[in-house]
Enzyme design. Structure first.
Site, PDB file in Angstrom:
ATOM      1  N   ASP A 209      21.340 -14.620  74.691  1.00  0.00           N
ATOM      2  CA  ASP A 209      21.033 -15.974  74.183  1.00  0.00           C
ATOM      3  C   ASP A 209      19.687 -16.429  74.730  1.00  0.00           C
ATOM      4  OD1 ASP A 209      21.528 -17.689  76.828  1.00  0.00           O
ATOM      5  OD2 ASP A 209      23.037 -16.118  76.719  1.00  0.00           O
ATOM      6  N   ASP A 211      19.350 -19.345  76.283  1.00  0.00           N
ATOM      7  CA  ASP A 211      19.728 -20.456  77.158  1.00  0.00           C
ATOM      8  C   ASP A 211      19.682 -21.747  76.326  1.00  0.00           C
ATOM      9  OD1 ASP A 211      20.723 -21.060  79.729  1.00  0.00           O
ATOM     10  OD2 ASP A 211      18.817 -21.985  80.235  1.00  0.00           O
TER      11      ASP A 211
HETATM   12  N1  ADE Z   1      22.069 -18.649  79.460  1.00  0.00           N
HETATM   13  C1  ADE Z   1      22.791 -18.119  80.445  1.00  0.00           C
HETATM   14  N2  ADE Z   1      22.773 -18.704  81.673  1.00  0.00           N
HETATM   15  C2  ADE Z   1      23.497 -18.158  82.684  1.00  0.00           C
HETATM   16  N3  ADE Z   1      24.260 -17.068  82.560  1.00  0.00           N
HETATM   17  C3  ADE Z   1      24.300 -16.479  81.363  1.00  0.00           C
HETATM   18  N4  ADE Z   1      24.956 -15.390  80.958  1.00  0.00           N
HETATM   19  C4  ADE Z   1      24.664 -15.205  79.653  1.00  0.00           C
HETATM   20  N5  ADE Z   1      23.827 -16.158  79.219  1.00  0.00           N
HETATM   21  C5  ADE Z   1      23.577 -16.967  80.267  1.00  0.00           C
END
Ligand code: ADE
Ligand SMILES: CSC[C@H]1O[C@H](OP(=O)(O)O)[C@H](O)[C@@H]1O
Length: 293
Positions: A209, A211
């Site tokens: 992703d 974030d």
């Molecule tokens: N955006 C994110 N922040 C923290 N841990 C994660 N694990 C997977 N995506 C994450």
């Protein structure tokens, strides 16, 4: 020669190691408490492998609730020499898109409240974390990816947050502004403890992703992370299968000394060391010496 035994720590969505043969599950105890799950012993090709799902099967353990010391100790006790951690992570760069594998070479530790050392009063040690990743192990992972035509990005900085909540927008922007590449909740203190245990360590960070900083992408949520991990499962399995099948029989001495990290680290005078802590340290001190006979 030290026989190479590869440890694999599975992250979110990775609770088994496909391709592991002759599996023997064993619940092991350690002086530091219980690991996340039973260790899965087996082989891939001729390589002895020990697999451990970091969050336990069924994902019962939160990043802050994982007993990282027990996990690393159990793997060391099982004879692991080289440890590969698989982790889902968010990305701070457009070019590090979901589905891509990143091999971080640096970590920033923003965790708090986790037990992050085997050492302490009675046996003080300061290992170097200047270069937390074992370069030969990372190179082997990169070579396995190339052999399988899987794109990987070599190098990058993984910031480890405490969680379990994901970052706020302001936090996300500040990590991006600091130049960090990816974010997760588990590489620390795992990497620190692996170094104290003289294990060669590397992380395969699977971008799941963006974030919450990216104007054109949704804010991260668990469903999005797991969807990417699932859709990447075949790629991850092929990468690990190739890495393990091609792994050398003998552990390759680490050029930056990951496997000898305690040689220059222990400060407490031998006569002043706490026998109880030394007994607890057991296999951690077995090579460097200092544990009671
Ligand atoms: N955006 C994110 N922040 C923290 N841990 C994660 N694990 C997977 N995506 C994450
Ligand atoms: C499932 S979203 C957050 C969760 O995913 C990552 O886990 P892991 O590093 O074990 O793959 C992240 O660190 C969080 O624990």
């Amino acid at each position: 020669m030290t026989r190479a035994v590869v440890g694999i720590i599975g992250g979110s969505g990775v609770y088994h190691l496909p391709g592991l043969r002759n599996i023997r599950e064993e619940r092991v105890a350690t002086p530091w408490g219980d690991p996340s799950d039973a260790l899965h012993f087996g082989e891939v090709g001729e390589t002895p492998v020990v697999f451990l799902p970091r969050h336990g099967r069924g994902h019962v353990l939160s990043p802050s609730g994982i007993n990282y010391r027990a996990n690393i100790f159990a793997l060391k006790q099982a004879g692991v020499t080289d440890l590969v951690s698989v982790s889902a992570c968010g990305s701070f760069k457009s070019e590090l898109y979901p589905g891509l594998f990143v091999l971080p070479d640096q970590f920033v530790d923003r965790t708090f409240g986790r037990q992050s050392s085997f050492f302490g009063n009675g046996c003080v040690a300061h290992v170097s974390m200047a270069h937390p990743v074992a370069p030969l192990l990372a190179a082997r992972i990169a070579a396995a990816a190339e052999a399988e035509s899987i794109g990987v990005v070599k190098g990058g900085t993984y910031v480890c947050m405490e969680g379990p909540q994901f970052s706020s927008y302001a936090e996300s922007l500040s990590y991006k502004g600091a130049g960090y590449d990816v974010i997760g909740m588990t590489a620390m203190p795992e990497a620190k403890l692996a170094r104290e245990a003289e294990l060669s360590y590397a992380t395969i960070a699977m971008v799941t992703d963006f974030d919450c900083w990216h104007p054109e992408h949704d804010d991260v949520d668990v469903a999005a992370v797991i969807a990417v991990v699932r859709s990447n499962a075949d790629k991850a399995s092929r990468l690990l299968a190739r890495l393990l099948a091609d792994f050398p029989k003998a552990h390759e001495p680490c050029p930056i000394g990951s496997d000898r990290a305690l040689d220059t680290a222990i400060l407490t005078a031998p006569e002043a060391r706490d026998p109880q802590l030394l007994a607890k340290l057991g296999v951690i001190l077995a090579r460097a010496g200092g544990a009671p006979k």
